[in-house]
Design a protein around this motif. Sequence first.
Motif, PDB file in Angstrom:
ATOM      1  N   LYS A  37       0.832  -1.204   0.000  1.00 31.67           N
ATOM      2  CA  LYS A  37       0.000   0.000   0.000  1.00 31.67           C
ATOM      3  C   LYS A  37       0.877   1.270   0.000  1.00 31.67           C
ATOM      4  CE  LYS A  37      -3.715  -2.231   2.664  1.00 31.67           C
ATOM      5  NZ  LYS A  37      -4.692  -1.979   3.758  1.00 31.67           N
ATOM      6  N   TYR A  47     -12.363  -2.408  -3.617  1.00 32.55           N
ATOM      7  CA  TYR A  47     -12.932  -2.367  -2.263  1.00 32.55           C
ATOM      8  C   TYR A  47     -14.463  -2.414  -2.275  1.00 32.55           C
ATOM      9  CZ  TYR A  47      -8.451  -1.480   0.118  1.00 32.55           C
ATOM     10  OH  TYR A  47      -7.185  -1.585   0.660  1.00 32.55           O
ATOM     11  N   HIS A  61     -16.511  -3.285   0.755  1.00 32.60           N
ATOM     12  CA  HIS A  61     -16.541  -2.353   1.886  1.00 32.60           C
ATOM     13  C   HIS A  61     -17.354  -1.086   1.586  1.00 32.60           C
ATOM     14  CE1 HIS A  61     -13.689  -4.850   3.952  1.00 32.60           C
ATOM     15  NE2 HIS A  61     -12.741  -4.659   3.052  1.00 32.60           N
ATOM     16  N   PHE A 112     -15.840   3.544   7.005  1.00 36.56           N
ATOM     17  CA  PHE A 112     -14.438   3.859   6.710  1.00 36.56           C
ATOM     18  C   PHE A 112     -14.118   3.819   5.218  1.00 36.56           C
ATOM     19  CE2 PHE A 112     -14.633  -0.721   7.690  1.00 36.56           C
ATOM     20  CZ  PHE A 112     -13.972  -1.291   6.599  1.00 36.56           C
ATOM     21  N   LEU A 170     -10.762   4.892   3.026  1.00 42.30           N
ATOM     22  CA  LEU A 170     -10.015   3.766   2.452  1.00 42.30           C
ATOM     23  C   LEU A 170      -9.657   4.054   0.993  1.00 42.30           C
ATOM     24  CD1 LEU A 170      -9.202   0.855   3.302  1.00 42.30           C
ATOM     25  CD2 LEU A 170     -11.446   0.092   2.465  1.00 42.30           C
ATOM     26  N   ARG A 218      -1.918 -14.587   3.712  1.00 42.36           N
ATOM     27  CA  ARG A 218      -2.699 -13.933   4.778  1.00 42.36           C
ATOM     28  C   ARG A 218      -2.018 -14.137   6.136  1.00 42.36           C
ATOM     29  NH1 ARG A 218      -6.809 -10.282   3.841  1.00 42.36           N
ATOM     30  NH2 ARG A 218      -7.698 -10.921   5.831  1.00 42.36           N
ATOM     31  N   ARG A 252       2.514  -7.073   9.189  1.00 43.37           N
ATOM     32  CA  ARG A 252       1.845  -6.025   9.962  1.00 43.37           C
ATOM     33  C   ARG A 252       2.384  -5.953  11.387  1.00 43.37           C
ATOM     34  NH1 ARG A 252      -4.125  -7.450   7.416  1.00 43.37           N
ATOM     35  NH2 ARG A 252      -4.075  -5.912   5.711  1.00 43.37           N
ATOM     36  N   MET A 289      -4.239   0.694  11.892  1.00 45.12           N
ATOM     37  CA  MET A 289      -5.041  -0.157  11.003  1.00 45.12           C
ATOM     38  C   MET A 289      -5.100   0.387   9.582  1.00 45.12           C
ATOM     39  SD  MET A 289      -8.765  -1.848  11.491  1.00 45.12           S
ATOM     40  CE  MET A 289      -9.453  -0.455  12.333  1.00 45.12           C
TER      41      MET A 289
HETATM   42  P1  DAT Z   1      -7.724  -6.940   5.466  1.00 48.83           P
HETATM   43  O1  DAT Z   1      -6.880  -5.846   4.851  1.00 48.83           O
HETATM   44  O2  DAT Z   1      -7.029  -7.573   6.642  1.00 48.83           O
HETATM   45  O3  DAT Z   1      -8.252  -7.940   4.473  1.00 48.83           O
HETATM   46  P2  DAT Z   1     -10.412  -5.814   5.482  1.00 48.83           P
HETATM   47  O4  DAT Z   1     -10.582  -6.383   4.108  1.00 48.83           O
HETATM   48  O5  DAT Z   1     -11.454  -6.129   6.491  1.00 48.83           O
HETATM   49  O6  DAT Z   1      -8.986  -6.211   6.122  1.00 48.83           O
HETATM   50  O7  DAT Z   1     -10.323  -4.228   5.370  1.00 48.83           O
HETATM   51  C1  DAT Z   1      -9.587  -3.616   4.316  1.00 48.83           C
HETATM   52  C2  DAT Z   1      -8.806  -2.459   4.894  1.00 48.83           C
HETATM   53  O8  DAT Z   1      -9.696  -1.473   5.379  1.00 48.83           O
HETATM   54  C3  DAT Z   1      -7.932  -2.834   6.106  1.00 48.83           C
HETATM   55  O9  DAT Z   1      -6.672  -3.302   5.718  1.00 48.83           O
HETATM   56  C4  DAT Z   1      -7.874  -1.549   6.864  1.00 48.83           C
HETATM   57  C5  DAT Z   1      -9.210  -0.898   6.589  1.00 48.83           C
HETATM   58  N1  DAT Z   1     -10.196  -1.168   7.652  1.00 48.83           N
HETATM   59  C6  DAT Z   1     -10.806  -2.340   7.919  1.00 48.83           C
HETATM   60  N2  DAT Z   1     -11.663  -2.237   8.943  1.00 48.83           N
HETATM   61  C7  DAT Z   1     -11.614  -0.938   9.321  1.00 48.83           C
HETATM   62  C8  DAT Z   1     -12.269  -0.168  10.348  1.00 48.83           C
HETATM   63  N3  DAT Z   1     -13.169  -0.728  11.162  1.00 48.83           N
HETATM   64  N4  DAT Z   1     -11.931   1.142  10.461  1.00 48.83           N
HETATM   65  C9  DAT Z   1     -11.028   1.714   9.638  1.00 48.83           C
HETATM   66  N5  DAT Z   1     -10.371   1.050   8.652  1.00 48.83           N
HETATM   67  C10 DAT Z   1     -10.665  -0.259   8.494  1.00 48.83           C
END
Ligand code: DAT
Length: 150
Positions: free
Chosen positions: A9, A49, A52, A57, A61, A85, A102, A109
């Motif tokens: 990233k 994404y 999400h 967030f 993101l 992972r 990490r 985060m």
């Molecule tokens: P990962 O990157 O471990 O697969 P994810 O897919 O749940 O995690 O989320 C993607 C990214 O979004 C993660 O690396 C950081 C951010 N993120 C996840 N949950 C969040 C939250 N609750 N608040 C803020 N950022 C978050």
Amino acid sequence: MERTLIIVKPEGVQRGLTGQVLARFEAKGFKFVGLKLMRITPELAARHYAEHAAKPFYPGLVRHITSSPVVVGVLEGPNVIAVTRAMMGPTKPWEAPAGTIRGDFAVSMGLNIIHGSDGAESAAREIDIFFTPEELVEYPRATDPWIIEG
Ligand code: DAT
Ligand code: MG
């Protein structure tokens, strides 16, 4: 053979950690079949994404992943999705054990250095977002018989 998508990233590239992160996957025995530096557009970020999109967030993101160049790669190897992972560690760096990417390189985060596909379906989807078939290169490595049994 299984494949997965990884993204170093913006914070990983800006902090000069790209080489160290990629080196871990190489040292493990995984093979890069795709690799490039790029700036992610808002359109690509939205596709990547999509899962999400409804979360609070999400705007931050997308803003972050598009803020500065990333290094995107496709890794190939046995169980590469799950093993990648595990090598990344959990999403929250303060919960990530030492020895994980990490756990070793991040404290926040939203600045957790690396993305990796979380399953076979997302890996196929994400590889298709970032790489054309022509950009993926198949080649034997002289070390393959010393890394992969059978
Ligand atoms: P990962 O990157 O471990 O697969 P994810 O897919 O749940 O995690 O989320 C993607 C990214 O979004 C993660 O690396 C950081 C951010 N993120 C996840 N949950 C969040 C939250 N609750 N608040 C803020 N950022 C978050
Ligand atoms: Mg994820």
